[in-house]
Design an enzyme around this catalytic site. Structure first.
Site, PDB file in Angstrom:
ATOM      1  N   LYS A   1      -6.849  70.439   8.833  1.00  0.00           N
ATOM      2  CA  LYS A   1      -5.712  70.918   8.036  1.00  0.00           C
ATOM      3  C   LYS A   1      -5.943  72.375   7.618  1.00  0.00           C
ATOM      4  O   LYS A   1      -5.021  73.197   7.648  1.00  0.00           O
ATOM      5  CB  LYS A   1      -5.493  70.010   6.825  1.00  0.00           C
ATOM      6  CG  LYS A   1      -4.907  68.652   7.226  1.00  0.00           C
ATOM      7  CD  LYS A   1      -4.922  67.633   6.103  1.00  0.00           C
ATOM      8  CE  LYS A   1      -4.530  66.256   6.635  1.00  0.00           C
ATOM      9  NZ  LYS A   1      -4.658  65.179   5.636  1.00  0.00           N
TER      10      LYS A   1
ATOM     11  N   GLN B   1      -6.952  63.877  -0.193  1.00  0.00           N
ATOM     12  CA  GLN B   1      -7.320  63.205   1.046  1.00  0.00           C
ATOM     13  C   GLN B   1      -7.696  61.745   0.755  1.00  0.00           C
ATOM     14  O   GLN B   1      -8.541  61.477  -0.104  1.00  0.00           O
ATOM     15  CB  GLN B   1      -8.489  63.947   1.714  1.00  0.00           C
ATOM     16  CG  GLN B   1      -8.867  63.401   3.071  1.00  0.00           C
ATOM     17  CD  GLN B   1      -7.739  63.489   4.106  1.00  0.00           C
ATOM     18  OE1 GLN B   1      -7.084  64.518   4.250  1.00  0.00           O
ATOM     19  NE2 GLN B   1      -7.489  62.400   4.809  1.00  0.00           N
TER      20      GLN B   1
ATOM     21  N   ASP C   1       2.721  65.738   0.594  1.00  0.00           N
ATOM     22  CA  ASP C   1       2.644  64.499   1.377  1.00  0.00           C
ATOM     23  C   ASP C   1       3.902  63.643   1.161  1.00  0.00           C
ATOM     24  O   ASP C   1       4.107  62.663   1.858  1.00  0.00           O
ATOM     25  CB  ASP C   1       1.405  63.674   0.962  1.00  0.00           C
ATOM     26  CG  ASP C   1       0.176  64.046   1.778  1.00  0.00           C
ATOM     27  OD1 ASP C   1       0.340  64.410   2.957  1.00  0.00           O
ATOM     28  OD2 ASP C   1      -0.940  63.969   1.235  1.00  0.00           O
TER      29      ASP C   1
END
Ligand code: NAD
Length: 309
Positions: free
Chosen positions: A67, A111, A134
């Site tokens: 990422k 994460q 997200d």
């Protein structure tokens, strides 16, 4: 495989179109990079993604590194905050409050998975919805379900990108989604039933069936799918006899088998029956990361416009 399916396989020598997620993601990253250049040229700050990584899980380390690299490739600044395995929920909540308040940070991702002692739901819920790239926050889920999304969740958004960019329309078609997780299956189904989720009416308005671990006779349902989206996490669960000839097959699953990664779909035989199929790797995975970049830029724009109004 039964005789009927074998006969069908023999009679069909279709080689499916490969829906190349890697190339599509590279194209999308180019588009994002251009948008960021124009944004910066107008005097605005670079978008910044903060990634919170707790513990030493090797897969999570790799995901976060990928990422970071992806951010760099388009001009998004990134900050990785690493915390030890024994971090408490309270400590993480404090960290997130700081990141929420930091005007330089556009997007925050935590994460997953988090270590067992941490209340993951509380932590995820504490991410400011405007920085929730997200799109897990209840507020963002609610907006999407009502058909007025702020951010689209990255993996289903990646699926929409590949369907729309390859021109595989879903309006009026039967789409079967395997899996009902909050991250993939549920939002995927919700996006497909909308009148328009941002890709035009042809890439919405589907008739959607969601299957899950308690669904019975999966094959009889999947065989009526014009578009089949598998997001289960079981290697080769979807076999050729479960596919309607000419169906579009999207394989979201990522399963480690020995040294290699495979999807939920038995790729070789299914690609002889489907009209189009995503490979694993190189399918939806790269698009998921590209959508994270898209959301980070969108978050930056939103915060900038809300702070100047
Ligand atoms: P999950 O474990 O949260 O959900 C799996 C779902 O599959 C559940 O809803 C369950 O009810 C359903 N299921 C289980 N057995 C089934 C069966 N026999 N038939 C039908 N449904 C069944 O997983 P997830 O987070 O949704 O991820 C699913 C898969 O997608 C995993 O392999 C994961 O690694 C992968 N994934 C890939 C990406 C990507 O970027 N490509 C992103 C997220 C997840």
């Amino acid at each position: 495989m039964d005789l009927e399916a074998l006969t069908r396989l023999e009679s069909l020598r279709v080689t499916a179109q490969i829906l190349d997620g890697k190339a599509t993601a590279a194209k999308i990253r180019e588009e994002i990079a251009l948008e960021i250049t124009a944004w910066r040229d107008s005097g605005k700050p670079a978008p910044m993604l903060a990634a919170v990584l707790v513990g030493e899980d090797p897969a999570s380390q790799v995901y976060v590194r990928n990422k970071e690299k992806a951010c760099q490739s388009v001009g998004i600044a990134s900050r990785v905050i690493r915390k030890p395995d024994n971090t408490t929920t309270e400590e993480l909540l404090e960290l997130l409050a700081e990141l929420n308040a930091d005007p330089m940070i556009s997007g925050i991702l935590v994460q997953l998975p988090l270590p067992k002692q941490i209340d993951a739901q509380r932590v995820l819920d504490s991410v400011l919805p405007l920085k929730d790239v997200d799109a897990f926050a209840p507020e963002n889920v609610g907006l999407m379900v009502q058909g007025r999304p702020r951010f689209l969740p990255c993996t289903p958004h990646g699926v929409m990108q590949i369907l729309s960019r390859y021109g595989h329309q879903v309006a009026g078609k039967h789409v079967v989604v395997l899996g009902r997780s909050d991250i993939v299956g549920k939002p995927m189904a919700m996006m497909l039933v909308q009148k328009d989720i941002g890709f035009g009416s042809a890439f919405a308005n589907a008739t959607v069936t969601v299957c899950h671990s308690q669904s019975s006779d999966l094959a009889s349902i999947t065989r009526s799918a014009d578009v089949l989206i598998a997001a289960v996490g079981r290697a080769k669960l979807v076999t050729a006899d479960m596919i309607k000839p000419g169906a579009v097959v999207i394989d979201v699953g990522i399963n480690r088998v020995g040294d290699s990664l495979v999807g939920d779909v038995d790729f070789g035989p299914v690609s002889q029956i489907a009209s189009a199929i995503t490979p694993v790797p190189g399918g939806i995975g790269p698009l998921t990361i590209a959508m994270l970049l898209k959301n980070t830029l969108a978050a930056c724009r939103l915060q900038h416009s809300s702070s100047t109004n």
